[in-house]
Design an enzyme around this catalytic site. Structure first.
Site, PDB file in Angstrom:
ATOM      1  NE  ARG A 192      -3.230   0.432  -0.647  1.00 15.43           N
ATOM      2  CZ  ARG A 192      -3.657   0.451  -1.908  1.00 15.43           C
ATOM      3  NH1 ARG A 192      -3.434   1.536  -2.662  1.00 15.43           N
ATOM      4  NH2 ARG A 192      -4.239  -0.584  -2.438  1.00 15.43           N
ATOM      5  CE  LYS A 241      -1.521  28.358  -3.279  1.00 18.88           C
ATOM      6  NZ  LYS A 241      -2.370  29.010  -4.300  1.00 18.88           N
ATOM      7  CE  LYS A 248       2.512  34.772  -2.284  1.00 14.74           C
ATOM      8  NZ  LYS A 248       1.785  33.511  -2.522  1.00 14.74           N
ATOM      9  CD  GLU A 297       1.622  38.293  -4.193  1.00 19.18           C
ATOM     10  OE1 GLU A 297       1.484  37.070  -4.352  1.00 19.18           O
ATOM     11  OE2 GLU A 297       1.002  38.949  -3.323  1.00 19.18           O
ATOM     12  CG  ASP A 344      -0.818  37.088  -7.294  1.00 22.94           C
ATOM     13  OD1 ASP A 344      -0.832  35.931  -7.755  1.00 22.94           O
ATOM     14  OD2 ASP A 344      -1.589  37.479  -6.408  1.00 22.94           O
TER      15      ASP A 344
END
Length: 282
Positions: free
Chosen positions: A97, A132, A164, A197, A219
């Site tokens: 598995r 992410k 950011k 950013e 962005d």
């Protein structure tokens, strides 16, 4: 492959799955029973995780014999056999598995990445992953991106300064954020790239006036604004586009002239490739 990271991952994953024993195999299969199994491909895509599978089998039982027919990065189709494993049947089932979970996830990521890389052919733009990722699986997921032909962005919070929107707002603005970051590097002696950013052309102009960065993250710009941003930068900094980028529009973003496009969906929204491990009678 970082064997230390991989070893820790495998030990933790086996502990989570096996606990105090694979009681189904222990109760139904006589100790010492020898077996063979083949890893079957049931989908079309790019195979990833073969090297990891070898480490998993080795960790479970060093005496397992694994024969690899298809390597990482291979284009696969249903009914292909990626590898065969032979040895203690209980050990094969203990590893089964974990091998499948990892290879299915990694192959799905590699497949999606490869599709995007193909879409970008003829441009100078490369696809980046993001942070992410699935907690605990980041190393594997970013490895799969590389197998698919993509490029890894920073691995974590420690290997790059990425300023950011929240950082800009908390620090008091574009100029202050950049100056703070450079002072921090000077004070600590760290050698880290700085990326910032920008949310609009006004912020971009502030960055260009301030300087002292390595990369600019553009962005959520529309295509006209993105082309204008690239023209303003004039190749002085590495450019990266992000926000709302999908397989359907990524070529349009690349045609705006950016160096990179970052796609969080590479690692957070992929469909796993269907694989299975089937016993073969000896």
């Amino acid at each position: 492959m970082d064997k230390e990271i991989i070893h820790k991952f495998i030990v933790n994953a086996l502990s989570e799955d096996v606990g105090d024993g694979d009681h189904t195999s222990l109760s139904t299969i006589e100790a010492g029973t020898q077996g063979k199994a083949k890893l079957l491909v049931k989908d079309t895509g790019i195979l990833a995780g073969v090297e990891l599978a070898l480490e998993i089998f080795r960790e479970v039982d060093p005496n397992l014999k694994v024969t690899v027919f298809l390597n990482d990065g291979a284009e696969v189709k249903p009914k292909d056999i990626a590898l065969e494993v032979e040895g203690d049947a209980q050990a094969i089932l203990k590893a089964e598995r974990l091998v499948l979970n990892c290879m299915q996830r990694m192959s799905g990521i590699a497949t999606t990445t490869h599709q995007i890389v193909d879409l970008l052919k003829g441009t100078n733009t490369k696809v980046l992953d993001t942070r992410k990722t699935t907690p605990g699986l980041r190393y594997l997921e970013k490895w799969a991106v590389r197998i698919g032909g993509g490029v890894n962005h920073r691995f974590g919070l420690y290997d790059m300064i990425l300023i950011k929107d929240n950082h800009v707002d908390y620090s008091g603005g574009i100029r202050q954020a950049i100056e703070n970051a450079n002072k921090y590097l000077a004070d600590t002696g760290k050698k880290l790239a700085i990326e910032i950013e920008v949310r609009n052309l006004e912020e971009l102009e502030q960055v260009l006036q301030t300087g002292n960065v390595n990369r600019i993250l553009i962005d959520n710009f529309n295509f006209d604004q993105l082309r204008q941003a690239v023209a303003m930068i004039q190749g002085r900094y590495i450019t990266e586009a992000s926000g709302g980028i999908t397989i359907d529009n990524i070529r349009d973003y690349a045609d705006c002239g950016v160096d990179y496009v970052s796609v969080g969906a590479l690692t957070h929204s992929v469909k796993s490739l269907d694989l299975s491990l089937k016993a073969v009678k000896l």
